[in-house]
Design a protein around this motif. Structure first.
Motif, short mmCIF file in Angstrom:
data_model
loop_
_atom_site.label_atom_id
_atom_site.label_comp_id
_atom_site.label_asym_id
_atom_site.label_seq_id
_atom_site.Cartn_x
_atom_site.Cartn_y
_atom_site.Cartn_z
N PRO A 128 0.81 -1.22 0.00
CA PRO A 128 0.00 0.00 0.00
C PRO A 128 0.84 1.27 0.00
O PRO A 128 0.38 2.32 -0.47
CB PRO A 128 -0.84 -0.12 1.28
CG PRO A 128 -0.14 -1.12 2.11
CD PRO A 128 0.60 -2.03 1.18
N ASP A 129 2.07 1.18 0.46
CA ASP A 129 2.93 2.36 0.52
C ASP A 129 3.39 2.85 -0.84
O ASP A 129 3.92 3.96 -0.96
CB ASP A 129 4.14 2.09 1.43
CG ASP A 129 4.94 0.88 1.01
OD1 ASP A 129 4.33 -0.15 0.66
OD2 ASP A 129 6.18 0.95 1.03
N ILE A 130 3.20 2.07 -1.91
CA ILE A 130 3.59 2.55 -3.24
C ILE A 130 2.44 3.28 -3.94
O ILE A 130 2.64 3.89 -4.98
CB ILE A 130 4.13 1.41 -4.15
CG1 ILE A 130 3.04 0.42 -4.53
CG2 ILE A 130 5.32 0.73 -3.49
CD1 ILE A 130 3.45 -0.56 -5.62
N TRP A 131 1.23 3.19 -3.39
CA TRP A 131 0.06 3.82 -3.99
C TRP A 131 -0.10 5.23 -3.45
O TRP A 131 0.15 5.50 -2.29
CB TRP A 131 -1.20 3.00 -3.71
CG TRP A 131 -1.16 1.68 -4.40
CD1 TRP A 131 -0.60 0.53 -3.94
CD2 TRP A 131 -1.61 1.40 -5.71
NE1 TRP A 131 -0.70 -0.47 -4.88
CE2 TRP A 131 -1.32 0.05 -5.98
CE3 TRP A 131 -2.24 2.15 -6.69
CZ2 TRP A 131 -1.65 -0.56 -7.19
CZ3 TRP A 131 -2.56 1.54 -7.89
CH2 TRP A 131 -2.25 0.20 -8.12
N MET A 132 -0.56 6.11 -4.31
CA MET A 132 -0.81 7.49 -3.91
C MET A 132 -2.14 7.93 -4.48
O MET A 132 -2.65 7.34 -5.43
CB MET A 132 0.32 8.40 -4.42
CG MET A 132 1.68 8.06 -3.81
SD MET A 132 2.97 9.16 -4.40
CE MET A 132 2.50 10.67 -3.56
N ALA A 133 -2.67 8.98 -3.93
CA ALA A 133 -3.93 9.55 -4.41
C ALA A 133 -3.86 11.06 -4.34
O ALA A 133 -3.24 11.62 -3.43
CB ALA A 133 -5.10 9.05 -3.56
#
Length: 145
Positions: A136-141
């Motif tokens: 999850p730490d590689i995803w951004m919004a």
């Protein structure tokens, strides 16, 4: 891939946009769905127009009883959203069957992933092969609120 649960007898699923009860879907989402409360009708209509829409219908009355929407490029990615089952028919496996049908409908496209977000239905999606993000730490919004 896990097996797709069957819709209960007396129900059918359709991707025909002409069958979607826009007023009903808007009412469900804007009044009862934590992620869409207060959503304007015009915004809902624009969202539906740019999406692949799924409806579940009572085969006797023709009434729409569930809805799901997918945003996809039909090549690499899809976002499953606005999954809703009318309160009067919950507990009949309609939501699980509908999401399974969505997954199966998208499978021939060869997508790399189908994403979704849920605060309360992890078990429903896990039955169909969805898993928490491995990284999850590689995803951004970018969020506009």
């Amino acid at each position: 891939m896990t097996d797709t649960p069957s819709l209960p007898e007396g129900y059918e699923i359709s991707t025909d946009p002409a069958r979607i009860d826009v007023e009903r879907v808007h009412h469900w989402l804007s009044t009862d769905a934590y992620w869409a409360k207060g959503r304007a009708r015009e915004k809902q209509e624009r969202a539906m127009a740019g999406s692949l829409n799924f409806g579940v219908y009572d085969m006797v009355s023709g009434e729409q009883v569930a809805y799901a929407r997918v945003i996809t490029d039909r090549a690499t990615f899809a976002w499953l959203c606005d999954v809703y089952v009318d309160r009067s028919v919950r507990g009949k496996n309609l939501g699980t069957a509908m999401v399974g049908a969505v997954r199966d409908h998208l499978e021939p496209y060869g997508l790399r992933r189908i994403m979704l977000a849920t605060a309360d239905a992890h078990g429903v999606y896990a039955k169909l092969g969805f898993e928490p993000l491995a990284q999850p730490d590689i995803w951004m919004a970018l969020v506009f609120e």
